[in-house]
Design a protein around this motif. Structure first.
Motif, PDB file in Angstrom:
ATOM      1  N   THR A 282       0.829  -1.211   0.000  1.00  0.00           N
ATOM      2  CA  THR A 282       0.000   0.000   0.000  1.00  0.00           C
ATOM      3  C   THR A 282       0.860   1.257   0.000  1.00  0.00           C
ATOM      4  O   THR A 282       0.516   2.256  -0.641  1.00  0.00           O
ATOM      5  CB  THR A 282      -0.940   0.020   1.219  1.00  0.00           C
ATOM      6  OG1 THR A 282      -0.181  -0.007   2.422  1.00  0.00           O
ATOM      7  CG2 THR A 282      -1.883  -1.158   1.201  1.00  0.00           C
ATOM      8  N   ALA A 286       0.809   4.055  -2.992  1.00  0.00           N
ATOM      9  CA  ALA A 286       0.605   5.480  -2.735  1.00  0.00           C
ATOM     10  C   ALA A 286       1.741   6.314  -3.325  1.00  0.00           C
ATOM     11  O   ALA A 286       1.512   7.365  -3.938  1.00  0.00           O
ATOM     12  CB  ALA A 286       0.500   5.724  -1.231  1.00  0.00           C
ATOM     13  N   ILE A 529      -5.172   7.497  -5.324  1.00  0.00           N
ATOM     14  CA  ILE A 529      -4.624   6.769  -4.172  1.00  0.00           C
ATOM     15  C   ILE A 529      -5.723   6.399  -3.172  1.00  0.00           C
ATOM     16  O   ILE A 529      -5.641   5.355  -2.516  1.00  0.00           O
ATOM     17  CB  ILE A 529      -3.488   7.556  -3.482  1.00  0.00           C
ATOM     18  CG1 ILE A 529      -3.961   8.912  -2.950  1.00  0.00           C
ATOM     19  CG2 ILE A 529      -2.322   7.729  -4.415  1.00  0.00           C
ATOM     20  CD1 ILE A 529      -2.877   9.653  -2.169  1.00  0.00           C
ATOM     21  N   GLY A 533      -6.438   2.479  -2.349  1.00  0.00           N
ATOM     22  CA  GLY A 533      -6.413   2.067  -0.947  1.00  0.00           C
ATOM     23  C   GLY A 533      -7.731   1.461  -0.511  1.00  0.00           C
ATOM     24  O   GLY A 533      -7.766   0.453   0.212  1.00  0.00           O
ATOM     25  N   ALA A 596       1.178  11.193  -0.639  1.00  0.00           N
ATOM     26  CA  ALA A 596       1.614   9.844  -1.013  1.00  0.00           C
ATOM     27  C   ALA A 596       2.218   9.126   0.182  1.00  0.00           C
ATOM     28  O   ALA A 596       1.874   7.971   0.484  1.00  0.00           O
ATOM     29  CB  ALA A 596       2.622   9.925  -2.158  1.00  0.00           C
ATOM     30  N   PHE A 599      -0.536   8.723   3.129  1.00  0.00           N
ATOM     31  CA  PHE A 599      -1.534   7.692   2.859  1.00  0.00           C
ATOM     32  C   PHE A 599      -0.924   6.300   3.018  1.00  0.00           C
ATOM     33  O   PHE A 599      -1.575   5.379   3.525  1.00  0.00           O
ATOM     34  CB  PHE A 599      -2.115   7.871   1.458  1.00  0.00           C
ATOM     35  CG  PHE A 599      -3.324   8.748   1.427  1.00  0.00           C
ATOM     36  CD1 PHE A 599      -4.546   8.259   1.009  1.00  0.00           C
ATOM     37  CD2 PHE A 599      -3.251  10.074   1.822  1.00  0.00           C
ATOM     38  CE1 PHE A 599      -5.666   9.073   0.990  1.00  0.00           C
ATOM     39  CE2 PHE A 599      -4.358  10.899   1.809  1.00  0.00           C
ATOM     40  CZ  PHE A 599      -5.578  10.400   1.391  1.00  0.00           C
ATOM     41  N   GLY A 600       0.311   6.159   2.592  1.00  0.00           N
ATOM     42  CA  GLY A 600       0.965   4.867   2.761  1.00  0.00           C
ATOM     43  C   GLY A 600       1.191   4.516   4.215  1.00  0.00           C
ATOM     44  O   GLY A 600       0.875   3.410   4.666  1.00  0.00           O
TER      45      GLY A 600
END
Length: 732
Positions: A282, A286, A529, A533, A596, A599-600
């Motif tokens: 993930t 991202a 993203i 996700g 990025a 979110f990861g």
């Protein structure tokens, strides 16, 4: 995963040797090849790019990177004979340098306006042969050396511009070392064992070293900027330690529950290890989401960071079980080993602060959810005034030559002299100076314009250049407004009825266009993203509410962390104490990269938290128990991992570079908000509130989705091989 873990455990010497060979081999190759980092980026279709292309076509000798040499005298004038002789000699040497195309001196008719009204300050424009990414930085350094030789006690000589800044940029500091030291302290506190502390550090540092060497090699086949290794190290060190921490924690719990070392390691990898792989994927998705922006500068950073994350995952699922085999029962502290020997196996999840806290959240979900939402709302308020742009060299360290040159120019000629605009006019009737003169006179009357001058061209030329010096600094909002006003109001009026086409360019306009391009593509990037996700979590947990909650949490964490960035960097709160320069815009590419990364990382915590809840839900079908046990089981490790992340990211605040400091403050605040407000308060409170709806998914959709198990149900313990029967627990 169980098979891989068992093989690595039983062949641990081979695994360690392979990792060492990879480290030495890639390191040697990277050293031999050298780096090919390139900070170039293209903005096709923007007005500033059109201006630059036209300029390069019409005047290739003067269209290269343009920097300045500034000098100032405290007594007398820069026109005094001793000053002019010394400076003219220096400028003659600079103009003869191999990388220099031309030098415009204030002591010539072409540069007559380059002397301040008080006669104390002057500057020369040095035009290099090519744009920044085409230059040999050693040649630029040679120009700096020649210029600095002209300094005397009464004559200050400084240099400014992008090429000069690139050469004088502070080398990477000891941020990684500080982050590792902080992580070591936190791990010792969390585990109570020096050996257990060492394992996550070894796996993370080795993965980072291999990943960094790979980035050096990759820079020869794709565009990777000089900032990419720092960003990759910032992310890779954090996730590398976190991934190992999650697995080691699960392994320690298995040992305390009475499993043999091998079975505990295998089970830890088959449960938490699966979550690590899923979380790593993930994070990479991202980061690679930046590819949708189609900007090589950001693509390189995304690929470089993803590469380090992949090595961190590989290290966690191969090197880690091998190290667990070497360390045996000593990953437990002496106190834990004595207790295990005296009292026998026990469940570590039912005791301690996090078990008590999970029960508090279970009893008061609505109240705690309200408190969490209020905190996020307060932190998010500054985000409403977010302004993207590019900070100028007035934010460089006070002792740098670029900052000194910036200040001298601002004092002598006004702040706008540090970022003049270029109006590049395409004359449809070559030699038509009337339209060009009309453009000059019209722009001169505009508010926010300090000076306008038409640069000399050859008779009959079909391209004219008008230099516009704003009254405000390159990073100010007023300068951005002036660029917009010129493009939308002034230039169309001049073009109407005249045989002229005008483009507003220059470095300040390029960065302004860069901000506009990224702002326009941000919704697409965000949508990609979030959607990816959502799909991953929906497949993993067979739920609609879990991925929807994760998406909302990610947006909330982003809004709150951007609020902190705006308050510190745009409003200037605490900027002096942190030595990060004056208040100014937030770097245009920061939101994309922060989103990025954030979110990861947020997905990491969501996966580790919810996977344990899901595991309990599958076993019992009791949502309250599943949420409470999941939070009690993961609360300690998530907050410990987050604390490590905060210190790792926070260490980068002191790198001496404003952009890196923005990442450090933004990511450390985002991780704090995510782990200590969202994952320990809001998410479990909402999941208690939603009840069994957390795990609902339409049957028709469930049938069509592929089956992916993040953490499988616990399997019966496999007896160890006869030669590996467990020995008594060592307590010394």
């Amino acid at each position: 995963m169980a098979g891989l873990a068992r093989w690595c455990y039983r062949h641990r010497i081979v695994v360690v040797v392979l990792w060492v060979v990879a480290l030495l081999g890639l390191g040697a190759a990277g050293t031999a090849a050298g780096n090919g980092y390139n900070d170039s980026f293209a903005l096709p279709g923007t007005e500033s790019t059109k201006a630059l292309d036209l300029l390069q076509k019409a005047f290739p000798d003067v269209a290269g990177e343009s920097d300045t040499i500034v000098w100032h005298t405290d007594s007398g004038s820069v026109k005094d004979a001793d000053v002019t002789d010394r400076i003219n000699g220096m400028l003659a040497q600079v103009s003869g340098a191999s990388s220099v195309a031309s030098v415009t001196s204030p002591y010539t008719p072409e540069g007559a306006t380059q002397i301040s009204q008080d006669g104390k300050t002057a500057y020369a424009t040095v035009t290099f042969k090519g744009q920044l990414d085409d230059l040999n930085l050693d040649d630029v350094d040679h120009v700096i050396t020649l210029a600095e030789k002209a300094r005397t006690d009464g004559l200050d000589v400084e240099l400014g511009g992008n090429a000069i800044q690139q050469v004088n940029q502070a080398p990477p500091g000891s941020s990684e070392a500080y982050g590792i030291a902080a992580a070591a302290v936190i791990l010792v506190i969390a585990f109570g064992s020096l050996l257990a502390m060492v394992i996550p550090l070894i796996t993370a540092v080795l993965a980072l070293a291999v990943g960094t060497s790979s980035i050096i090699l990759l820079s020869h086949v794709m565009t990777i900027g000089t900032i990419a290794p720092t960003v990759a190290a910032l992310i890779g060190l954090g996730v590398g330690i976190d991934y190992a921490l999650f697995v080691v924690t699960r392994h320690r719990n298995g040992l305390m529950a009475g499993l043999s070392v091998e079975e505990s390691a295998v089970r830890a990898l088959n449960t938490s290890g699966r979550a690590v792989v899923f979380a790593g994927i993930t994070v990479c998705i991202a980061l690679l989401g930046m590819l949708v922006l189609n900007l090589s500068f950001l693509t390189g950073i995304g690929v470089a960071a993803s590469l380090v994350v992949l090595f961190s995952v590989a290290s966690a699922v191969t090197l880690l079980p091998a190290l667990l085999g070497f360390f045996g029962m000593r990953v437990l502290s002496r106190r834990e080993r004595r207790r295990l020997a005296a009292e026998g196996p026990y469940d570590a999840h039912t005791r301690g602060f996090w078990a008590r806290w999970a029960r508090i959240v279970e009893r008061r979900p609505r109240m705690l959810a309200g408190i969490a939402v209020l905190l996020i709302a307060v932190l998010s308020v500054p985000t409403l005034s977010l302004r993207l742009g590019s900070s100028d060299q007035g934010n460089d360290p006070a002792d740098s030559t670029t900052r000194k040159a910036y200040d001298l120019l601002a004092d002598g000629f006004g702040p706008g002299s540090n970022g003049p605009l270029q109006l590049v006019a395409e004359l449809k009737s070559p030699g038509d100076t009337a339209a060009l003169n009309e453009l000059v006179e019209r722009v001169r009357k505009e508010d926010g314009v300090a000076a306008v001058v038409a640069l000399p061209t050859q008779p009959g030329a079909d391209v004219g250049i008008v230099q516009v010096i704003p009254t405000t600094s390159p990073q100010s909002e007023e300068t951005s407004n002036l660029i917009t006003h010129l493009r939308e109001d002034v230039v169309p009026d001049i073009e109407e009825g005249n045989t002229i086409q005008v483009y507003v360019g220059g470095s300040t306009a390029i960065f302004d266009d860069f901000a506009d391009v990224l702002t326009g593509k941000l919704p697409l990037f965000l949508g990609v993203i979030i959607a990816l996700g959502f799909l991953l979590l929906m497949v993993a947990f067979r739920s609609l509410l879990v991925p929807l909650t994760a998406a909302v949490m990610n947006v909330l964490a982003a809004a709150a962390s951007f609020g902190v960035i705006v308050a510190v960097f745009q409003w200037g709160w605490g900027a002096d104490a942190l030595n990060i320069g004056a208040a100014g815009p937030v770097e245009a590419f920061l939101p994309v990269m922060m989103l990025a990364i954030l979110f990861g990382l947020s997905m990491d915590y969501q996966v580790f938290l919810v996977s344990r809840m899901h595991e309990e839900w599958v076993h019992t079908g009791d949502n309250r128990r599943a949420v409470t046990i999941g939070q009690a089981s993961t609360g300690r490790v998530i907050t410990a991992a987050a604390t490590i992340m905060i210190f790792v990211f926070g260490a980068f605040i002191f790198e001496g570079q404003r952009v890196i400091a923005e990442f450090g403050i933004g990511l450390s605040s985002a991780v704090f908000i995510d782990a200590f407000i969202l994952r320990t308060l809001l998410v479990p409170a909402l999941m208690h509130w939603f009840g069994k709806s957390n795990w609902w998914i339409p049957k028709w959709l469930d049938r069509r989705l592929p089956h992916l198990t993040v953490e499988p149900a616990e399997e019966p313990v496999t007896p160890p091989r006869p030669e590996e029967q467990r020995e008594p627990v060592p307590v010394g």
